[in-house]
Design a protein around this motif. Structure first.
Motif, PDB file in Angstrom:
ATOM      1  N   GLN A 489      -3.520  13.972  -3.718  1.00 49.66           N
ATOM      2  CA  GLN A 489      -4.883  13.818  -4.206  1.00 49.66           C
ATOM      3  C   GLN A 489      -4.891  13.188  -5.588  1.00 49.66           C
ATOM      4  O   GLN A 489      -5.758  12.369  -5.910  1.00 49.66           O
ATOM      5  CB  GLN A 489      -5.579  15.183  -4.238  1.00 49.66           C
ATOM      6  N   CYS A 491      -2.686  11.085  -6.626  1.00 51.40           N
ATOM      7  CA  CYS A 491      -2.429   9.670  -6.387  1.00 51.40           C
ATOM      8  C   CYS A 491      -3.713   8.954  -5.963  1.00 51.40           C
ATOM      9  O   CYS A 491      -3.979   7.822  -6.386  1.00 51.40           O
ATOM     10  CB  CYS A 491      -1.372   9.502  -5.300  1.00 51.40           C
ATOM     11  N   VAL A 492      -4.525   9.606  -5.138  1.00 49.99           N
ATOM     12  CA  VAL A 492      -5.792   9.023  -4.695  1.00 49.99           C
ATOM     13  C   VAL A 492      -6.723   8.844  -5.887  1.00 49.99           C
ATOM     14  O   VAL A 492      -7.338   7.782  -6.059  1.00 49.99           O
ATOM     15  CB  VAL A 492      -6.452   9.912  -3.617  1.00 49.99           C
ATOM     16  N   ASP A 493      -6.813   9.884  -6.721  1.00 53.26           N
ATOM     17  CA  ASP A 493      -7.720   9.823  -7.865  1.00 53.26           C
ATOM     18  C   ASP A 493      -7.329   8.722  -8.841  1.00 53.26           C
ATOM     19  O   ASP A 493      -8.201   8.137  -9.502  1.00 53.26           O
ATOM     20  CB  ASP A 493      -7.730  11.173  -8.592  1.00 53.26           C
ATOM     21  N   GLY A 495      -5.656   5.974  -7.950  1.00 57.99           N
ATOM     22  CA  GLY A 495      -5.562   4.688  -7.271  1.00 57.99           C
ATOM     23  C   GLY A 495      -4.164   4.226  -6.981  1.00 57.99           C
ATOM     24  O   GLY A 495      -3.908   3.024  -6.867  1.00 57.99           O
ATOM     25  N   LYS A 496      -3.215   5.144  -6.853  1.00 57.07           N
ATOM     26  CA  LYS A 496      -1.829   4.791  -6.576  1.00 57.07           C
ATOM     27  C   LYS A 496      -1.597   4.818  -5.067  1.00 57.07           C
ATOM     28  O   LYS A 496      -1.788   5.837  -4.418  1.00 57.07           O
ATOM     29  CB  LYS A 496      -0.854   5.748  -7.272  1.00 57.07           C
ATOM     30  N   THR A 497      -1.169   3.691  -4.496  1.00 56.54           N
ATOM     31  CA  THR A 497      -0.895   3.592  -3.074  1.00 56.54           C
ATOM     32  C   THR A 497       0.602   3.401  -2.852  1.00 56.54           C
ATOM     33  O   THR A 497       1.384   3.432  -3.778  1.00 56.54           O
ATOM     34  CB  THR A 497      -1.683   2.427  -2.450  1.00 56.54           C
ATOM     35  N   SER A 506      -2.601   2.623   2.729  1.00 55.08           N
ATOM     36  CA  SER A 506      -3.971   2.409   2.278  1.00 55.08           C
ATOM     37  C   SER A 506      -4.544   3.698   1.700  1.00 55.08           C
ATOM     38  O   SER A 506      -4.042   4.791   1.939  1.00 55.08           O
ATOM     39  CB  SER A 506      -4.850   1.929   3.440  1.00 55.08           C
ATOM     40  N   MET A 507      -5.641   3.551   0.963  1.00 59.11           N
ATOM     41  CA  MET A 507      -6.290   4.719   0.371  1.00 59.11           C
ATOM     42  C   MET A 507      -6.864   5.631   1.444  1.00 59.11           C
ATOM     43  O   MET A 507      -6.838   6.864   1.301  1.00 59.11           O
ATOM     44  CB  MET A 507      -7.390   4.252  -0.590  1.00 59.11           C
ATOM     45  N   ASP A 508      -7.356   5.061   2.529  1.00 58.91           N
ATOM     46  CA  ASP A 508      -7.909   5.877   3.618  1.00 58.91           C
ATOM     47  C   ASP A 508      -6.813   6.725   4.272  1.00 58.91           C
ATOM     48  O   ASP A 508      -7.052   7.886   4.628  1.00 58.91           O
ATOM     49  CB  ASP A 508      -8.576   4.984   4.671  1.00 58.91           C
ATOM     50  N   MET A 510      -4.169   7.831   2.813  1.00 59.57           N
ATOM     51  CA  MET A 510      -3.813   8.893   1.877  1.00 59.57           C
ATOM     52  C   MET A 510      -4.834  10.019   1.916  1.00 59.57           C
ATOM     53  O   MET A 510      -4.484  11.205   1.889  1.00 59.57           O
ATOM     54  CB  MET A 510      -3.692   8.321   0.460  1.00 59.57           C
ATOM     55  N   LYS A 511      -6.104   9.664   1.988  1.00 59.53           N
ATOM     56  CA  LYS A 511      -7.137  10.686   2.067  1.00 59.53           C
ATOM     57  C   LYS A 511      -7.005  11.491   3.354  1.00 59.53           C
ATOM     58  O   LYS A 511      -7.214  12.714   3.356  1.00 59.53           O
ATOM     59  CB  LYS A 511      -8.515  10.032   1.988  1.00 59.53           C
TER      60      LYS A 511
END
Length: 530
Positions: A489, A491-493, A495-497, A506-508, A510-511
């Protein structure tokens, strides 16, 4: 016969597996008046050598890169690789052969003098085959091509999948070696897998998918060796995104066997397929395993020798707990099997990740409180277990004295978990074959045994030690899952992919991974008040 097919994937996994099979070999008896404590047909297959003599060999598939096999080859004095190829070139041939690796002195010792008490110097161990005591059939040895020096294979999900697909196509692995092992079984009960998740996580995942799709839906007991890094110990600003894959060693297994129905449908694996007991890798356990009962490897000739010697020592302790925890599957007169193991530990149906721990050796003067103070959990931090609620527990004790059994019973009476959620198995002491490293601080444990220059017979039994291993399911696993979810999370916050090469890019994605981890986490925390 309740046969098990064993799978080892990766260098550390094969170090552990070699100790495991050396222990299994020590259970064999060679006189009519001796009755073995285990049913050998569960783990071994009976075949014939090239001379026509009967020979028991492990029912094992061992994957590793070619460079890690050392002097071990598919062909030996008892078995030959029967695969032959028609020559495509009828002109002269100039052969260039790599200089063969010299067998370890321990192997030379076994072949020349038989099984005499022999001290194996940890600093001389180069490969896991150096201290191997059993013979393998050619179909056991699965040499995976080495990875190019310029490519980092650790955590590369897509590379592992591609490697398995190519390896399976070239060797006919599933339709050849694996199917032949299964066809020899009368009552196959399941797989037991030990794998390095950083180097062979994706490869093992692909193997399990192929196995369940093509051959069997039998359950699997999996002992994945965790990566060196732990999410709570990693500074996200100091690590490149591609390295984050090392912290997601559980993700390939979570995606295979989580409680989310869409993942089960995607992988087409039944939701009751098995149980996982995560371990830290031997290289990570170097200082943690070296408790007051053990001493470390010393006087290594090089850094690599010290590293291999350390893995050789640490893997012996990890292997002892794996062998001990699963010995009820092999004991004579027991009706335990892998499905019953999974059903007992996964009592609520959404807890496919369990912990494994214990202590080794156990002193004869042990007290009830020592079962708490000396216990070491290989799967979760001690802090996460202090306030944990246990759902199920399986204890296996070996070689306990009457005092130790009394202390154990008294400790059990103080714990809130009772039968049928708590199960105990008591058996003879854990044997120490001559390949077991001399890691004990108490120099008298192996001193007399290894100083004798006599052939090992029933009159000179193997030394053995008392030990205790526990498999359990508790809320302690939730904290580990939460660490991974929070890390991703973060990493998501930010913007690290590129978390998992070839899989989570992708960000999706990761979520979605964060949601999956929290879903599994809830399966361990929602029953806390029950």
């Amino acid at each position: 016969m309740r046969e098990i097919l064993y799978v080892q994937a990766g260098n550390s996994a094969n170090y552990i597996g070699t100790h495991f099979w050396n222990t299994q070999e020590s259970y064999f008896t060679y006189s009519d008046d001796e009755d073995p404590i285990v049913d050998h047909d569960v783990s071994f297959r009976e075949g014939q050598t090239i001379q026509g003599d009967p020979m028991y060999c492990p029912r094992l598939i061992a994957f590793d890169h070619k460079v890690n096999f050392g002097a071990l080859a598919k062909a030996n004095n008892f078995f030959s690789d029967s695969v032959s190829y028609a020559p495509l070139w009828n002109q002269s041939i100039t052969e260039h052969e790599q200089e063969p690796i010299e067998p370890h002195v321990y192997q030379t010792h076994l072949q020349a003098e038989g099984d005499l008490p022999f001290s194996t110097d940890a600093s001389t161990i180069r490969y896991w085959s150096d201290f191997n005591r059993v013979f393998y059939t050619p179909r056991t040895i699965q040499m995976v091509p080495d990875v190019s020096g310029w490519r980092n294979s650790e955590g590369d999900w897509s590379l592992g999948h591609e490697t398995f697909e190519r390896f399976n196509d070239e060797t006919q692995l599933m339709e050849g070696s694996v199917r032949l092992f299964l066809e020899e079984c009368n009552s196959f009960q399941g797989l037991q897998l030990t794998a390095d998740t950083t180097t062979f996580g994706s490869f093992s995942h692909s193997f399990l998918l192929a196995f369940h799709d093509e051959l069997s839906t039998a359950p699997c007991l999996s002992f994945p060796l965790m990566a060196d890094a732990v999410p709570s110990d990693v500074n996200i600003e100091d690590v490149e995104p591609i390295i984050f894959s090392l912290n997601l060693h559980t993700h390939p297994l979570l995606r295979t066997e989580n409680s989310c129905k869409k993942d089960c449908q995607r992988c087409r694996i039944p939701s009751r397929t098995g149980q996982y007991f995560s371990y830290e890798r031997p290289s990570t356990k170097s200082e943690k395993v070296a408790q007051k009962s053990f001493r470390r490897v010393s006087k290594a000739r090089s850094d690599r020798a010290k590293s291999q010697g350390s893995i050789y020592q640490d893997s012996s302790v990890l292997s002892a707990h794996i062998e001990n925890s699963s010995v009820p599957l092999r004991l004579k007169g027991h009706t335990e099997n892998i499905p019953s193991f999974c059903s007992h530990l996964n009592v609520h149906g959404s807890q496919r990740f369990s912990q494994i721990g214990g202590f080794f050796p156990v002193a004869a003067s042990i007290k009830p409180q020592d079962f708490v103070n000396q216990f070491y959990d290989f799967s979760a931090s001690r802090q996460s277990l202090i306030d944990a609620t246990f759902y199920t527990r399986r204890d296996v004790t070996r070689g306990f004295s009457s005092n130790a059994l009394h202390a154990y019973d008294e400790w059990c009476s103080r714990t809130p978990i009772k039968e049928p959620y708590a199960v105990s198995t008591h058996s003879l002491g854990y044997p120490l074959p001559s390949s077991f490293p001399d890691i004990f601080q108490d120099e008298n444990i192996l001193h007399d045994y290894r100083k004798r220059n006599t052939q090992i017979t029933s009159d000179l039994p193997l030394p053995s030690l008392a030990m205790c291993t526990t498999l359990s399911t508790s809320t302690g696993t939730a904290s580990m899952l939460a660490d991974y979810a929070k890390f991703i999370q973060t990493c998501v916050d930010r913007g690290k992919t590129g978390i998992l090469a070839g899989k989570i890019e992708s960000m999706d994605d990761m979520k979605e991974l964060v949601n999956d981890l929290w879903t599994i986490h809830d399966g361990y925390s929602e029953y806390t008040d029950d």
